[in-house]
Write an enzyme that holds these catalytic residues in place. Structure first.
Site, short mmCIF file in Angstrom:
data_model
loop_
_atom_site.label_atom_id
_atom_site.label_comp_id
_atom_site.label_asym_id
_atom_site.label_seq_id
_atom_site.Cartn_x
_atom_site.Cartn_y
_atom_site.Cartn_z
N THR A 198 0.81 -1.22 0.00
CA THR A 198 0.00 0.00 0.00
C THR A 198 0.84 1.27 0.00
O THR A 198 0.32 2.35 0.29
CB THR A 198 -0.92 0.00 1.23
OG1 THR A 198 -0.11 -0.14 2.41
CG2 THR A 198 -1.91 -1.14 1.17
N GLU A 199 2.12 1.16 -0.34
CA GLU A 199 2.99 2.33 -0.27
C GLU A 199 2.47 3.50 -1.12
O GLU A 199 2.57 4.66 -0.72
CB GLU A 199 4.41 1.95 -0.73
CG GLU A 199 5.24 1.27 0.35
CD GLU A 199 4.86 -0.19 0.57
OE1 GLU A 199 5.47 -0.84 1.43
OE2 GLU A 199 3.94 -0.69 -0.11
#
Length: 263
Positions: free
Chosen positions: A139-140
């Site tokens: 989910t960066e």
């Protein structure tokens, strides 16, 4: 009694039986990774590396999450404090490296959400087993960060890796199995027993040979074919004169169960 060197762990629980260490991430509520967690990870897997009582490891999470990733509460102000990011990044690398460099094979039992650094932690293990209800996601891009590409590429194909990183999409347990990221996908109630069964099977093999095989995987990954295989052959030569290898070969000829001493 805990293994010597593992007294006072706050983020993990460790149980050893039949030469298998079952390691449980236990930092409520979602096993997020902060500095304390990473320091304990390094200490834990360094101790397991050196423990003759352990021949294989199972890594799983307490509660509904395997690990929800980095604890983002550590991030504010890090860019303003000189040296904070280099120290942080060095510890993050050491945390993941401690699993890869541990001589004992590690079976990840992914019981729930494995997000960001949580997914990377699972991908640093040697064998991945997932629950049907589990998922991995990177989910960066949702929180303005970057990372994990190299670790993801070790297990995912090029297109799937990019899909995962660019979209932050959740990749479910059955999808991970279909993509050959996981070796098994089972109902959650069967997950730990499945992973422990694999670990016990590993623990019955010649310990030094298993450790040599893991070192070969780690080293040969970035070597050309000729050099990689040559290194493996050197391991066979070294193992041939060990007591356990001679015992394994005698037991095979005598049709009996071998007794290994780790030397």
């Amino acid at each position: 009694m805990p293994l010597p060197g593992l007294e006072g762990l706050e983020c993990y629980r460790v149980e050893v039986a039949d030469f298998v260490a079952t390691v449980t991430l236990d930092r409520p509520p979602v096993n997020a990774q902060n500095g304390k967690f990473r320091e304990e990870t390094c200490r834990l897997f360094d101790v397991l590396h050196d423990s003759p009582e352990v021949r294989a490891v199972v890594l799983t999470g307490a509660g509904r999450a395997f690990s929800a990733g980095a604890d983002l509460k550590e991030r504010p102000g890090m860019t303003e404090l000189r040296g904070a990011y280099p120290r942080h990044n060095r510890l993050v690398r050491a945390c993941f490296d401690s699993l890869i460099e541990c001589d004992k094979p590690i079976v990840a039992a992914v019981n729930g959400a494995a997000i960001g650094a949580g997914a990377v932690l699972a991908l640093c293990c040697d064998i991945v087993v997932v629950a049907e209800e589990s998922f991995m996601s990177m989910t960066e891009v949702d929180v303005g960060l970057a990372g994990g590409v190299k670790h993801v590429l070790r297990h995912f194909g090029q297109s799937d890796a990019r899909l995962m990183l660019f979209t932050a999409r959740r990749i479910t347990g059955p999808e991970l199995y279909r993509m050959n990221v996981a070796s098994a996908c089972v109902p959650g109630a069967e997950l730990l027993a499945t992973a422990q069964g694999i670990a016990r099977e590993i623990a019955q093999k010649v310990p030094l040979a298993v450790r040599a095989a893991k070192r070969s995987f780690t080293l040969a990954e970035d070597l050309p074919l000729h050099e990689g295989y040559r290194y493996e052959q050197s391991q066979t030569v070294a193992l041939s004169s060990t007591e356990d290898t001679r015992e394994a070969q005698r037991a095979f000829a005598e049709k009996r169960k071998p007794v290994f001493k780790g030397r």
